[in-house]
Motif scaffolding. Structure first.
Motif, short mmCIF file in Angstrom:
data_model
loop_
_atom_site.label_atom_id
_atom_site.label_comp_id
_atom_site.label_asym_id
_atom_site.label_seq_id
_atom_site.Cartn_x
_atom_site.Cartn_y
_atom_site.Cartn_z
N ILE A 79 -57.11 -14.18 74.42
CA ILE A 79 -57.00 -14.91 73.31
C ILE A 79 -56.51 -16.38 73.79
O ILE A 79 -56.67 -16.42 75.00
CB ILE A 79 -55.40 -14.35 72.53
CG1 ILE A 79 -54.29 -14.66 73.70
CG2 ILE A 79 -55.40 -12.77 72.09
CD1 ILE A 79 -52.89 -14.51 73.02
N SER A 80 -56.60 -17.13 72.81
CA SER A 80 -56.26 -18.67 73.18
C SER A 80 -54.89 -18.87 72.40
O SER A 80 -54.33 -18.30 71.42
CB SER A 80 -57.29 -19.67 72.91
OG SER A 80 -57.23 -19.57 71.30
N TRP A 81 -54.35 -20.12 72.67
CA TRP A 81 -53.30 -20.53 71.98
C TRP A 81 -53.27 -20.76 70.44
O TRP A 81 -52.71 -20.47 69.58
CB TRP A 81 -52.58 -21.60 72.48
CG TRP A 81 -51.92 -21.32 73.91
CD1 TRP A 81 -52.55 -22.10 75.16
CD2 TRP A 81 -51.08 -20.28 74.44
NE1 TRP A 81 -51.76 -21.21 76.29
CE2 TRP A 81 -50.83 -20.36 75.86
CE3 TRP A 81 -50.15 -19.54 73.59
CZ2 TRP A 81 -49.74 -19.58 76.42
CZ3 TRP A 81 -49.17 -18.83 74.35
CH2 TRP A 81 -49.09 -18.97 75.87
N ASP A 82 -54.61 -21.23 70.35
CA ASP A 82 -55.04 -21.37 68.89
C ASP A 82 -55.00 -20.06 67.96
O ASP A 82 -55.13 -20.06 66.82
CB ASP A 82 -56.53 -22.15 68.67
CG ASP A 82 -56.43 -23.43 69.49
OD1 ASP A 82 -55.45 -24.18 69.47
OD2 ASP A 82 -57.52 -24.07 69.83
N ASP A 83 -55.27 -18.92 68.58
CA ASP A 83 -55.24 -17.56 67.87
C ASP A 83 -53.73 -17.40 67.28
O ASP A 83 -53.79 -16.56 66.44
CB ASP A 83 -55.47 -16.40 68.92
CG ASP A 83 -57.07 -16.56 69.27
OD1 ASP A 83 -57.94 -17.04 68.39
OD2 ASP A 83 -57.34 -16.15 70.25
N ILE A 84 -52.69 -18.03 67.80
CA ILE A 84 -51.29 -17.99 67.36
C ILE A 84 -51.49 -18.64 65.83
O ILE A 84 -51.56 -19.65 65.89
CB ILE A 84 -50.31 -18.16 68.21
CG1 ILE A 84 -50.41 -17.38 69.44
CG2 ILE A 84 -48.98 -18.20 67.73
CD1 ILE A 84 -49.49 -18.07 70.50
N ARG A 85 -51.29 -17.71 64.78
CA ARG A 85 -51.07 -18.10 63.58
C ARG A 85 -49.98 -19.01 63.01
O ARG A 85 -50.18 -19.89 62.22
CB ARG A 85 -51.37 -16.88 62.54
CG ARG A 85 -51.69 -17.34 61.11
CD ARG A 85 -52.07 -16.23 60.55
NE ARG A 85 -52.17 -16.78 58.97
CZ ARG A 85 -52.28 -15.93 57.92
NH1 ARG A 85 -52.46 -14.44 58.04
NH2 ARG A 85 -52.59 -16.20 56.74
N GLY A 86 -48.98 -18.66 63.67
CA GLY A 86 -47.69 -19.66 63.34
C GLY A 86 -46.44 -19.20 63.84
O GLY A 86 -46.46 -18.36 64.63
N THR A 87 -45.46 -19.64 63.54
CA THR A 87 -44.11 -19.25 63.73
C THR A 87 -43.18 -18.75 63.01
O THR A 87 -43.68 -18.60 61.64
CB THR A 87 -43.48 -20.59 64.26
OG1 THR A 87 -43.25 -21.56 63.04
CG2 THR A 87 -44.03 -21.51 65.31
N LEU A 88 -42.04 -18.52 63.20
CA LEU A 88 -41.10 -17.46 62.26
C LEU A 88 -40.96 -18.57 61.20
O LEU A 88 -40.90 -18.17 60.08
CB LEU A 88 -39.91 -17.29 63.25
CG LEU A 88 -38.90 -16.61 62.04
CD1 LEU A 88 -39.33 -15.22 61.78
CD2 LEU A 88 -37.68 -16.62 63.10
N ALA A 89 -40.88 -19.88 61.22
CA ALA A 89 -40.54 -20.66 60.32
C ALA A 89 -41.93 -20.84 59.43
O ALA A 89 -41.57 -20.79 58.08
CB ALA A 89 -40.50 -22.08 60.75
N ASP A 90 -43.17 -20.65 59.74
CA ASP A 90 -44.19 -20.52 59.03
C ASP A 90 -44.21 -19.28 58.09
O ASP A 90 -44.46 -19.33 56.90
CB ASP A 90 -45.46 -20.35 59.82
CG ASP A 90 -45.82 -21.81 60.34
OD1 ASP A 90 -45.29 -22.85 60.03
OD2 ASP A 90 -46.21 -21.86 61.76
N ASP B 283 -41.34 -20.04 55.37
CA ASP B 283 -41.56 -21.42 54.56
C ASP B 283 -42.74 -21.32 53.73
O ASP B 283 -42.88 -21.56 52.60
CB ASP B 283 -41.67 -22.69 55.28
CG ASP B 283 -40.16 -22.93 55.96
OD1 ASP B 283 -39.39 -22.59 55.44
OD2 ASP B 283 -40.25 -23.94 57.07
N LYS B 284 -43.85 -20.82 54.61
CA LYS B 284 -44.92 -20.58 53.69
C LYS B 284 -45.55 -19.19 53.10
O LYS B 284 -46.57 -19.01 52.71
CB LYS B 284 -46.17 -20.99 54.97
CG LYS B 284 -46.17 -22.42 55.31
CD LYS B 284 -46.99 -22.72 56.33
CE LYS B 284 -46.81 -24.14 56.65
NZ LYS B 284 -47.81 -24.65 57.95
N GLY B 285 -44.61 -18.37 53.36
CA GLY B 285 -44.77 -16.95 52.72
C GLY B 285 -45.78 -16.33 53.30
O GLY B 285 -46.51 -15.50 52.78
N TYR B 286 -46.20 -16.48 54.61
CA TYR B 286 -47.36 -15.86 55.33
C TYR B 286 -46.92 -14.28 55.51
O TYR B 286 -45.81 -13.92 55.78
CB TYR B 286 -47.54 -16.25 56.78
CG TYR B 286 -48.23 -17.65 56.87
CD1 TYR B 286 -49.07 -18.06 55.72
CD2 TYR B 286 -48.11 -18.24 57.96
CE1 TYR B 286 -49.54 -19.32 55.97
CE2 TYR B 286 -48.82 -19.60 58.06
CZ TYR B 286 -49.58 -20.10 57.08
OH TYR B 286 -50.16 -21.33 57.17
#
Length: 79
Positions: free
Chosen positions: A30-41, A44-47
């Motif tokens: 994987i790459s660090w860019d594969d991480i979609r987001g954080t707990l806050a995302d 906050d964003k309803g992922y």
């Protein structure tokens, strides 16, 4: 193993402390860019999962400021 989504509690903490993710990045899995987001995302964003077959990995490294935020919220409830 295959994951559709990877989330973490704290990106900086994960890059320093999450050996399994660090190893996967170093091995080119994987790459660090594969991480979609954080707990806050997620909050906050309803992922959410996009369908019932999605596999989501969530890595928590125990970021202390999340503990502090929760404690602050609990204290407000009882004040």
């Amino acid at each position: 193993m295959r994951a559709d989504h990877i989330y973490v509690d704290d990106m900086d903490g994960v890059k320093d402390e999450a050996g399994e993710l660090i190893d996967a990045v170093e091995a080119g899995i994987i790459s660090w860019d594969d991480i979609r987001g954080t707990l806050a995302d997620i909050y906050d964003k309803g992922y959410l999962r996009e369908n019932n077959t999605d596999i989501t990995i969530y890595k928590c490294v125990g970021a202390g400021y999340f503990d502090l935020a929760v404690a602050g919220g609990v204290m407000k409830m009882f004040a």
